[in-house]
Design a protein around this motif. Sequence first.
Motif, PDB file in Angstrom:
ATOM      1  N   ASN A   1       0.809  -1.211   0.000  1.00  0.00           N
ATOM      2  CA  ASN A   1       0.000   0.000   0.000  1.00  0.00           C
ATOM      3  C   ASN A   1       0.849   1.271   0.000  1.00  0.00           C
ATOM      4  O   ASN A   1       0.341   2.359   0.263  1.00  0.00           O
ATOM      5  CB  ASN A   1      -0.952   0.002   1.206  1.00  0.00           C
ATOM      6  N   GLY A   2       2.130   1.126  -0.284  1.00  0.00           N
ATOM      7  CA  GLY A   2       2.989   2.300  -0.377  1.00  0.00           C
ATOM      8  C   GLY A   2       3.286   2.964   0.951  1.00  0.00           C
ATOM      9  O   GLY A   2       3.681   4.126   0.996  1.00  0.00           O
ATOM     10  N   SER A   3       3.088   2.264   2.051  1.00  0.00           N
ATOM     11  CA  SER A   3       3.290   2.866   3.360  1.00  0.00           C
ATOM     12  C   SER A   3       4.693   2.602   3.880  1.00  0.00           C
ATOM     13  O   SER A   3       5.372   1.670   3.465  1.00  0.00           O
ATOM     14  CB  SER A   3       2.264   2.331   4.360  1.00  0.00           C
ATOM     15  N   VAL A   4       5.102   3.465   4.803  1.00  0.00           N
ATOM     16  CA  VAL A   4       6.358   3.272   5.524  1.00  0.00           C
ATOM     17  C   VAL A   4       6.058   2.435   6.756  1.00  0.00           C
ATOM     18  O   VAL A   4       4.990   2.556   7.365  1.00  0.00           O
ATOM     19  CB  VAL A   4       6.951   4.636   5.932  1.00  0.00           C
ATOM     20  N   ARG A   5       6.977   1.553   7.101  1.00  0.00           N
ATOM     21  CA  ARG A   5       6.837   0.779   8.332  1.00  0.00           C
ATOM     22  C   ARG A   5       7.966   1.121   9.287  1.00  0.00           C
ATOM     23  O   ARG A   5       8.985   1.689   8.885  1.00  0.00           O
ATOM     24  CB  ARG A   5       6.798  -0.723   8.021  1.00  0.00           C
TER      25      ARG A   5
ATOM     26  N   ALA B   1       5.553   5.979  17.485  1.00  0.00           N
ATOM     27  CA  ALA B   1       5.220   4.651  16.959  1.00  0.00           C
ATOM     28  C   ALA B   1       4.522   3.783  18.002  1.00  0.00           C
ATOM     29  O   ALA B   1       3.807   2.844  17.640  1.00  0.00           O
ATOM     30  CB  ALA B   1       6.477   3.958  16.454  1.00  0.00           C
ATOM     31  N   LEU B   2       4.708   4.071  19.261  1.00  0.00           N
ATOM     32  CA  LEU B   2       3.974   3.341  20.296  1.00  0.00           C
ATOM     33  C   LEU B   2       2.486   3.674  20.279  1.00  0.00           C
ATOM     34  O   LEU B   2       1.675   2.935  20.847  1.00  0.00           O
ATOM     35  CB  LEU B   2       4.549   3.667  21.681  1.00  0.00           C
ATOM     36  N   ARG B   3       2.140   4.789  19.601  1.00  0.00           N
ATOM     37  CA  ARG B   3       0.737   5.229  19.549  1.00  0.00           C
ATOM     38  C   ARG B   3       0.362   5.549  18.097  1.00  0.00           C
ATOM     39  O   ARG B   3      -0.001   6.684  17.780  1.00  0.00           O
ATOM     40  CB  ARG B   3       0.554   6.463  20.433  1.00  0.00           C
TER      41      ARG B   3
ATOM     42  N   ARG C   1      10.345   0.070  12.910  1.00  0.00           N
ATOM     43  CA  ARG C   1      10.863  -0.894  13.883  1.00  0.00           C
ATOM     44  C   ARG C   1      11.162  -0.171  15.188  1.00  0.00           C
ATOM     45  O   ARG C   1      11.917   0.809  15.207  1.00  0.00           O
ATOM     46  CB  ARG C   1      12.153  -1.521  13.367  1.00  0.00           C
ATOM     47  N   ILE C   2      10.589  -0.677  16.265  1.00  0.00           N
ATOM     48  CA  ILE C   2      10.942  -0.159  17.590  1.00  0.00           C
ATOM     49  C   ILE C   2      11.365  -1.307  18.509  1.00  0.00           C
ATOM     50  O   ILE C   2      11.513  -1.131  19.711  1.00  0.00           O
ATOM     51  CB  ILE C   2       9.804   0.669  18.214  1.00  0.00           C
ATOM     52  N   ILE C   3      11.533  -2.495  17.926  1.00  0.00           N
ATOM     53  CA  ILE C   3      12.209  -3.593  18.626  1.00  0.00           C
ATOM     54  C   ILE C   3      13.660  -3.545  18.150  1.00  0.00           C
ATOM     55  O   ILE C   3      13.935  -3.641  16.961  1.00  0.00           O
ATOM     56  CB  ILE C   3      11.592  -4.952  18.290  1.00  0.00           C
ATOM     57  N   GLY C   4      14.586  -3.392  19.095  1.00  0.00           N
ATOM     58  CA  GLY C   4      15.964  -3.130  18.703  1.00  0.00           C
ATOM     59  C   GLY C   4      16.130  -1.646  18.397  1.00  0.00           C
ATOM     60  O   GLY C   4      15.325  -0.811  18.818  1.00  0.00           O
ATOM     61  N   THR C   5      17.166  -1.292  17.645  1.00  0.00           N
ATOM     62  CA  THR C   5      17.385   0.099  17.275  1.00  0.00           C
ATOM     63  C   THR C   5      16.232   0.591  16.416  1.00  0.00           C
ATOM     64  O   THR C   5      15.813  -0.081  15.480  1.00  0.00           O
ATOM     65  CB  THR C   5      18.704   0.240  16.498  1.00  0.00           C
ATOM     66  N   THR C   6      15.707   1.757  16.744  1.00  0.00           N
ATOM     67  CA  THR C   6      14.574   2.308  16.012  1.00  0.00           C
ATOM     68  C   THR C   6      14.965   2.609  14.572  1.00  0.00           C
ATOM     69  O   THR C   6      15.971   3.274  14.314  1.00  0.00           O
ATOM     70  CB  THR C   6      14.066   3.577  16.707  1.00  0.00           C
ATOM     71  N   GLN C   7      14.149   2.113  13.631  1.00  0.00           N
ATOM     72  CA  GLN C   7      14.386   2.317  12.205  1.00  0.00           C
ATOM     73  C   GLN C   7      13.057   2.533  11.503  1.00  0.00           C
ATOM     74  O   GLN C   7      12.001   2.195  12.027  1.00  0.00           O
ATOM     75  CB  GLN C   7      15.050   1.080  11.576  1.00  0.00           C
ATOM     76  N   LEU C   8      13.136   3.094  10.307  1.00  0.00           N
ATOM     77  CA  LEU C   8      11.976   3.097   9.435  1.00  0.00           C
ATOM     78  C   LEU C   8      12.335   2.331   8.179  1.00  0.00           C
ATOM     79  O   LEU C   8      13.497   2.194   7.811  1.00  0.00           O
ATOM     80  CB  LEU C   8      11.505   4.516   9.128  1.00  0.00           C
ATOM     81  N   LEU C   9      11.315   1.759   7.557  1.00  0.00           N
ATOM     82  CA  LEU C   9      11.514   1.001   6.328  1.00  0.00           C
ATOM     83  C   LEU C   9      10.632   1.610   5.247  1.00  0.00           C
ATOM     84  O   LEU C   9       9.433   1.814   5.462  1.00  0.00           O
ATOM     85  CB  LEU C   9      11.163  -0.475   6.529  1.00  0.00           C
ATOM     86  N   ASN C  10      11.241   1.900   4.087  1.00  0.00           N
ATOM     87  CA  ASN C  10      10.477   2.501   3.008  1.00  0.00           C
ATOM     88  C   ASN C  10       9.545   1.466   2.374  1.00  0.00           C
ATOM     89  O   ASN C  10       9.603   0.286   2.725  1.00  0.00           O
ATOM     90  CB  ASN C  10      11.408   3.152   1.978  1.00  0.00           C
ATOM     91  N   PRO C  11       8.652   1.875   1.479  1.00  0.00           N
ATOM     92  CA  PRO C  11       7.679   0.926   0.931  1.00  0.00           C
ATOM     93  C   PRO C  11       8.292  -0.286   0.237  1.00  0.00           C
ATOM     94  O   PRO C  11       7.624  -1.316   0.077  1.00  0.00           O
ATOM     95  CB  PRO C  11       6.874   1.791  -0.056  1.00  0.00           C
ATOM     96  N   GLU C  12       9.554  -0.182  -0.195  1.00  0.00           N
ATOM     97  CA  GLU C  12      10.222  -1.336  -0.811  1.00  0.00           C
ATOM     98  C   GLU C  12      10.818  -2.277   0.225  1.00  0.00           C
ATOM     99  O   GLU C  12      11.361  -3.332  -0.123  1.00  0.00           O
ATOM    100  CB  GLU C  12      11.319  -0.862  -1.769  1.00  0.00           C
ATOM    101  N   GLY C  13      10.750  -1.886   1.502  1.00  0.00           N
ATOM    102  CA  GLY C  13      11.296  -2.732   2.552  1.00  0.00           C
ATOM    103  C   GLY C  13      12.733  -2.438   2.904  1.00  0.00           C
ATOM    104  O   GLY C  13      13.344  -3.183   3.672  1.00  0.00           O
TER     105      GLY C  13
ATOM    106  N   ILE D   1       3.840  -1.133  12.553  1.00  0.00           N
ATOM    107  CA  ILE D   1       4.833  -1.086  13.637  1.00  0.00           C
ATOM    108  C   ILE D   1       5.185  -2.521  14.003  1.00  0.00           C
ATOM    109  O   ILE D   1       4.299  -3.330  14.293  1.00  0.00           O
ATOM    110  CB  ILE D   1       4.269  -0.362  14.882  1.00  0.00           C
ATOM    111  N   ASP D   2       6.480  -2.846  14.019  1.00  0.00           N
ATOM    112  CA  ASP D   2       6.866  -4.245  14.268  1.00  0.00           C
ATOM    113  C   ASP D   2       6.332  -4.767  15.595  1.00  0.00           C
ATOM    114  O   ASP D   2       5.958  -5.930  15.716  1.00  0.00           O
ATOM    115  CB  ASP D   2       8.388  -4.433  14.159  1.00  0.00           C
TER     116      ASP D   2
END
Length: 260
Positions: A11-15, A47-49, A17-29, A109-110
């Motif tokens: 769906n073209g969304s960003v995801r 991201a917690l909310r 990660r807040i387990i481990g070092t906080t990261q974002l993942l672009n729509p391609e992963g 959110i992971d």
Amino acid sequence: MGTDEAYVTDNGSVRYRIIGTTQLLNPEGTAVAVGGARLRALLTVLALRPGRTVPVGHLVDEVWNGEPPADAAGALQALVGRLRRAAGPGAVASVEGGGYRLDAEPDDIDLYRFERLAAEGARALEQGDPAKALSRLEDALALWTGPVLADLPDRTAEAARWEARRLDARRARLAAALALGRAEEVLPELAALCAAHPLDEPLHTLRIRALRAAGRTAEALAAYEEVRRTLADRLGADPGPELRALHGALLHTTPDVAPA
């Protein structure tokens, strides 16, 4: 950085990660590092909310851990600008009346993806489908790549709640594997978990059941005696009814012969 197939979206969304070092993942992963401790803390709090407004005061307290700068609102606004540049201009919304909102669904959110998969696995186990349960629980636990909320300055209480949920998921995964006849395979992990959680009766029950299923009746009886002594010494209590019933069954099992 490489691509995480579990995080490729349709769906073209960003995801996030807040387990481990906080990261974002672009729509391609592709994982994108978030630079700066304050910026990672801000993203973690938002991201917690997901999809919910977080007041400015709460964000300032969490990001600066009770020691805000002189111009806290301005400093927070600057951080939000940096986050938008990293995640996209629409990633964080400004809310009228004061506050910010991460434009994301819980499954983006992971941590909440873990929660959903773990719940599905637990339900499958209760419904008598250990194969489905094992699949869902393994997918959930695979998301656990480091300490939860590692970039949240004051993480102790919140992290403890999520660690308890992770332990529940591990316990359920081991129960599913045991139901599928994989007793020998799960015994090393069960031994380690029982050593780390000596008062967790459900874990000890699983371990003793696995020992019995593996035909190691003498070891199962010794494990029962060990947990019985631990409970007596630390809590002044006897084992619960499930452990006692298992002990009674063991006493009627031919030693070191696996039951049919």
